[in-house]
Scaffold this motif. Sequence first.
Motif, PDB file in Angstrom:
ATOM      1  N   SER A  93       0.822  -1.204   0.000  1.00  0.00           N
ATOM      2  CA  SER A  93       0.000   0.000   0.000  1.00  0.00           C
ATOM      3  C   SER A  93       0.856   1.254   0.000  1.00  0.00           C
ATOM      4  N   PHE A  94       0.224   2.357  -0.353  1.00  0.00           N
ATOM      5  CA  PHE A  94       0.870   3.669  -0.296  1.00  0.00           C
ATOM      6  C   PHE A  94       1.376   3.939   1.118  1.00  0.00           C
ATOM      7  N   ARG A 115       0.145   7.670  -5.043  1.00  0.00           N
ATOM      8  CA  ARG A 115      -1.026   6.904  -4.596  1.00  0.00           C
ATOM      9  C   ARG A 115      -1.908   6.558  -5.780  1.00  0.00           C
ATOM     10  N   GLU A 149       2.029   2.992  -6.077  1.00  0.00           N
ATOM     11  CA  GLU A 149       1.288   2.078  -5.218  1.00  0.00           C
ATOM     12  C   GLU A 149       0.701   0.940  -6.044  1.00  0.00           C
TER      13      GLU A 149
END
Length: 230
Positions: A93-94, A115, A149
Amino acid sequence: MEQKKAAGTGTVSRRALLIGGGAAVVGGAAAAFGDELSRLWWRVPGVDKQRTEGDVDHTGAQWVAASAANLRTADRPDDYSIDRIVIHVTQGSFASAIKVFKDPLHAAAAHYVIRGSDGHITQMARELDVAFHAGSRSYNERSVGIEHEGFVDRPQSFTGVMYRSSARLAAGICRRYGIPADREHIIGHVEVPGTDHTDPGPHWDWPRYLTLVREELARPDTKAQPDTKA
């Protein structure tokens, strides 16, 4: 980790030594070589360009500092030329990417993290500095790293807004350093010599991405805010 001390912290200014020691030699010719002397000055160990905490190189990016253990302070492009952009995928994930790049034990960080949901860009290392992102000292020194991401085996990770935001960022980097927008100079992490990484993987759409980068370069201003539309 190799770090530089800020200019002026020593008892004798290195700039004074460099310029003063050469004054007798260059004499009246100093003006003709002013640009070269200025460039050589930034190559002297222990000398850093002026920087302000929180400054970013890409308009609209949010500054979140990576751990100093995950990068090396430098004065690019005066000490190291920048001629590559390396495209990465976070494999997570970011938020997890931001977390590990702030961790001094991680021993790695990219300059930027993007993101997927909205194309938001976080800058974690100044382009001046050498971030440990490519797994190769020479490529770290010559490149800017952009993390995206997502996961290499999930094509849905690579959203349209992410591509557009990243392309705008890459175009700005290309413009700043005169980097051609082609596959020789914008590469995947997998293409760094000696790497064991596979990102950005088979689902990264290189033709689409390079087209977007070139479109951004054709615009009069590549410093616009990241696109937040889906």
